[in-house]
Write an enzyme that holds these catalytic residues in place. Structure first.
Site, PDB file in Angstrom:
ATOM      1  N   CYS A 384      51.555  89.729  42.562  1.00  0.00           N
ATOM      2  CA  CYS A 384      50.658  88.358  42.223  1.00  0.00           C
ATOM      3  C   CYS A 384      50.970  87.339  43.374  1.00  0.00           C
ATOM      4  CB  CYS A 384      51.316  87.881  40.548  1.00  0.00           C
ATOM      5  SG  CYS A 384      50.401  86.230  39.792  1.00  0.00           S
ATOM      6  N   HIS A 510      49.406  91.895  37.147  1.00  0.00           N
ATOM      7  CA  HIS A 510      51.182  92.452  37.001  1.00  0.00           C
ATOM      8  C   HIS A 510      50.992  93.847  35.895  1.00  0.00           C
ATOM      9  CE1 HIS A 510      53.247  88.148  37.164  1.00  0.00           C
ATOM     10  NE2 HIS A 510      52.261  87.839  37.115  1.00  0.00           N
ATOM     11  N   GLU A 512      53.140  95.841  35.633  1.00  0.00           N
ATOM     12  CA  GLU A 512      54.596  96.160  35.034  1.00  0.00           C
ATOM     13  C   GLU A 512      54.404  95.545  33.399  1.00  0.00           C
ATOM     14  OE1 GLU A 512      53.893  93.110  36.995  1.00  0.00           O
ATOM     15  OE2 GLU A 512      55.020  91.775  36.227  1.00  0.00           O
TER      16      GLU A 512
HETATM   17  N1  GLN Z   1      51.828  80.756  41.313  1.00  0.00           N
HETATM   18  C1  GLN Z   1      51.084  81.642  41.545  1.00  0.00           C
HETATM   19  C2  GLN Z   1      49.593  81.632  40.520  1.00  0.00           C
HETATM   20  O1  GLN Z   1      49.731  81.138  39.762  1.00  0.00           O
HETATM   21  C3  GLN Z   1      51.427  83.028  41.212  1.00  0.00           C
HETATM   22  C4  GLN Z   1      51.586  83.181  39.776  1.00  0.00           C
HETATM   23  C5  GLN Z   1      52.554  84.912  39.268  1.00  0.00           C
HETATM   24  O2  GLN Z   1      53.171  85.340  40.230  1.00  0.00           O
HETATM   25  N2  GLN Z   1      52.151  84.964  38.395  1.00  0.00           N
HETATM   26  O3  GLN Z   1      48.853  81.949  41.162  1.00  0.00           O
END
Ligand code: GLN
Length: 538
Positions: A384, A510, A512
Site C-alpha cells: 500500500c 494488503h 497480509e
Molecule cells: N495513505 C495511502 C492511501 O490512502 C496508503 C494507505 C495504506 O497504506 N493503507 O492511499
C-alpha cells in the site's frame, strides 16, 4: 450439523490484554476441527463506529474484511485460525449500536416510546449477536465481549448476555470468563482473589460464569482449581488453566489438553469427538523446527508497537513455516532512517518490507530504504503506502522527476505520480470512506506476481484513497518499473514490479489480511523464498 445455533460468550476480568481473542479463536478451532461450523464475533464497547478512524497507537492494526468492514484486529486472529472469512456482522461497536437505534428513532419506529438503554440498546445488541446464528451458516457462534467486566461501557453488553441466556434456554448458551491468576513472587504463591472478585462483579449483573479460563504464568495446582471452583460456583472440570505459551498457535493444543472443548460441548449438550488438528499440527511442526533463518526488515512508523503490524507479522510466520525457515523480523523506524545511515541499517537484511501507512511522517526514510534495496538487489515487498513509496522513489531517482510525490504528502508536487482516486474526490467524511474490501485484480503472466499466485485472476483487500497516477504510466514503464496487475473495471494499477531486479514487488492492496495457517499468502511465501535465495547466494 445442528438445528439451533448455540452461543458461547467470552468475557474478561481482572485485567485487559489477557488474550480473549486468542482463547476464543483457539476454542473455535477445536470446535471447527470436530465438524462444527463455527464463527466468532467481537463486540467492542467504544463509541467509535469502527476502528477505522483510530490511530494504531490507540488500538493496534485496523483489520479489513472482504466486505470492506474496518474492524478490530481480533478478527484477523479469527480468520487466521479458522480460515473462514469474517464480515461486518463479526464486529459490532457501541457506536454502531447507538447509531442504528437513533436512526430508528428518527424514522419513528419506536412509536412514540421513550428510547432507553434497556430495552432498546440491549435489544439491538441481542439482534446483532443473533444475526450470525440466524444466517443458518453456523452451528456455534462465539461472541467475545471487549473490555473488562465492571467497566461502565460494558454494562449493556453484559445485560444483553444475561437476557439472551434466558431467551435461548438451557444448554443453548454459556459464558466463559477469562481471568488472571497472578503469581506473587514475594509470597511465592498464585492468588485467586482477583478472580473471585471478578466473578462476583459479573454476578452482580446477573451473569454466572459457566467456565473459568485462568491466565497464569505457573501451573495451577489441584488445590487452586478446587478453591476457584468452590468460590466461583463452577465445576472443577470447568476451571481451565491457560499458561503462557511460546506462540499463540500452541493455544488450541493447550486448550485441548485442558479439555476446554469437552466441557463446552457437554454444557451445550453437543457430541464431543477427537478434533482433527492434522494440518494445524503440521504447520506447528514446521514453524517450530525451521531448517534455516532469514532476516527481514519491516520499515514503518509504528514499529515500536507490535500490534500495529499484526497481520504482517503473522503472515511472515505462515510464510516462514511454508518455507521451513524462521523469519526474523527486524523493526526499523522510518523516521530515523536517512541517506547516511541506510546502508548501516539495511545492508545485513535478506529482504525489506515497507509497511502501509498514512500521512507524511517517516515517508522520506521509506523512500531512502526503497532506493537502497533497489540499487542493491535486496528482495523488496511494498504494501500500500510501501508500494506508493516505491513508485515515488523510482520517479525521482530513475526518471529524474524532481520532487515527485503523492498528493497525500504534497498537494502542489510538480509530479503527482500518486494521486487521489477519482472516486475519492467528493468524499468529505473520514470514516468508512476509503476504497475498502475485496477488489478484483488481473495479473499479467510472466511476472513475479503470476509466479507467486499461479493464476491471472485474484481478489485482494484494500484500504486506501490514493493510487498510481496512470498519466505517468507510459513514462514509468518505459524506464523499467512495470505495472503487472490491474483492476479490470477501472484500470487502477494494483501491482508494480522491476523485472531487472532480484525480487521487487509493490502492491496497492494488503495481502497480509488474507494469510491464514491453512493458506499462507502466496506473495509472502514467494517473498520469503526470495529472501532465502538471496541469503544463500550472498
Ligand atoms: N495513505 C495511502 C492511501 O490512502 C496508503 C494507505 C495504506 O497504506 N493503507 O492511499
Amino acid at each position: 450439523m445442528i438445528t439451533h445455533p448455540k452461543y458461547i460468550f467470552v468475557t474478561g476480568g481482572v485485567s485487559s490484554s489477557l488474550g480473549k481473542g486468542i482463547i476464543a479463536a483457539s476454542l473455535a478451532k477445536l470446535l471447527q476441527a470436530q465438524g462444527y461450523r463455527t464463527t466468532i464475533q467481537k463486540l467492542d464497547p467504544y463509541i467509535n463506529i469502527d476502528p477505522g478512524t483510530l490511530n494504531p497507537y490507540e488500538h493496534g492494526e485496523c483489520y479489513v474484511t472482504d466486505d470492506g468492514a474496518e474492524t478490530d484486529l481480533d478478527l484477523g486472529h479469527y480468520e487466521r485460525f479458522l480460515n473462514v472469512p469474517t464480515s461486518q456482522a463479526n464486529n459490532v461497536t457501541t457506536g454502531r449500536i447507538y447509531q442504528s437505534v437513533i436512526d430508528k428513532e428518527r424514522r419513528g419506529e419506536f412509536l412514540g416510546k421513550t428510547v432507553q438503554v434497556i430495552p432498546h440498546i440491549t435489544d439491538e445488541i441481542k439482534h446483532r449477536i443473533q444475526l450470525l446464528g440466524n444466517s443458518g451458516d453456523y452451528d456455534i457462534i462465539l461472541t467475545e465481549i471487549g473490555g473488562t467486566v465492571g467497566d461502565i461501557e460494558s454494562l449493556p453488553y453484559i445485560e444483553a448476555v444475561r437476557q439472551l441466556q434466558w431467551d435461548l434456554g438451557e444448554n443453548n448458551a454459556l459464558v466463559i470468563h477469562l481471568t488472571l491468576v497472578p503469581y506473587l513472587s514475594a509470597a511465592g504463591e498464585l492468588k485467586t482473589k482477583p478472580t473471585q472478585h471478578s466473578v462476583k462483579t459479573l454476578m452482580e449483573s446477573g451473569v454466572q460464569a459457566d467456565i473459568l479460563v485462568c491466565r497464569t504464568e505457573h501451573e495451577l495446582s489441584d488445590s487452586i482449581k478446587t478453591k476457584l471452583a468452590r468460590f466461583c460456583n463452577v465445576k472443577k472440570e470447568a476451571v481451565i488453566q491457560s499458561i503462557d505459551a511460546s506462540t499463540i498457535y500452541d493455544v488450541p493444543n493447550l486448550m485441548l489438553e485442558e479439555g476446554l472443548d469437552k466441557v463446552v460441548l457437554k454444557q451445550l449438550d453437543l457430541e464431543s469427538n477427537q478434533p482433527d488438528l492434522g494440518r494445524w499440527n503440521e504447520f506447528l511442526n514446521r514453524h517450530k523446527n525451521p531448517k534455516g533463518e532469514v532476516t527481514i526488515g519491516l520499515i514503518g512508523k509504528y514499529v515500536e508497537l507490535q500490534d500495529s503490524y499484526k497481520s504482517i507479522l503473522e503472515a511472515f510466520i505462515h510464510a516462514g513455516a511454508e518455507n521451513e525457515v524462521k523469519v526474523k523480523v527486524e523493526s526499523i523506524h522510518s523516521e530515523y532512517l536517512f541517506k547516511d545511515n541506510v546502508q548501516e541499517k539495511l545492508s545485513h537484511l535478506d529482504g525489506v518490507l515497507v509497511a502501509p501507512g498514512f500521512g507524511e511522517r517517516g515517508i522520506e526514510g521509506k523512500i531512502d530504504a526503497v532506493k537502497y534495496v533497489r540499487e542493491n538487489n535486496i528482495p523488496f515487498l511494498g504494501i500500500c503506502l510501501g508500494m506508493q513509496m516505491a513508485v515515488i522513489e523510482y520517479s525521482r531517482n530513475i526518471l529524474g522527476l524532481d520532487n515527485a510525490n503523492s498528493t497525500e504528502m504534497d498537494e502542489s508536487t510538480p509530479h503527482p505520480v500518486i494521486a487521489l482516486m477519482e472516486s475519492q474526490k467528493d468524499v468529505v467524511n473520514k470514516g468508512g470512506t476509503m476504497r475498502l474490501g475485496s477488489w478484483d485484480c488481473n495479473v499479467e503472466t510472466d511476472t513475479l506476481a503470476y509466479k507467486s499466485y499461479g493464476r491471472t485472476e485474484i481478489k485482494e483487500r484494500h484500504r486506501h484513497r490514493f493510487e498510481f497516477n496512470n498519466d505517468y504510466k507510459a513514462q514509468i514503464e518505459a524506464s523499467g518499473l512495470k505495472a503487472t496487475g490491474y483492476n479490470p473495471e477501472t484500470g487502477l494499477v494494483e501491482i508494480v514490479e522491476i523485472p531487472s531486479h532480484n525480487w521487487f514487488v509493490g502492491v496497492q492492496y494488503h495481502p497480509e489480511y488474507k494469510s491464514t495457517v491453512a493458506n499462507p499468502h502466496p506473495l509472502f511465501v514467494a517473498f520469503v523464498a526470495a529472501a532465502l535465495k538471496y541469503k544463500n547466494n550472498k
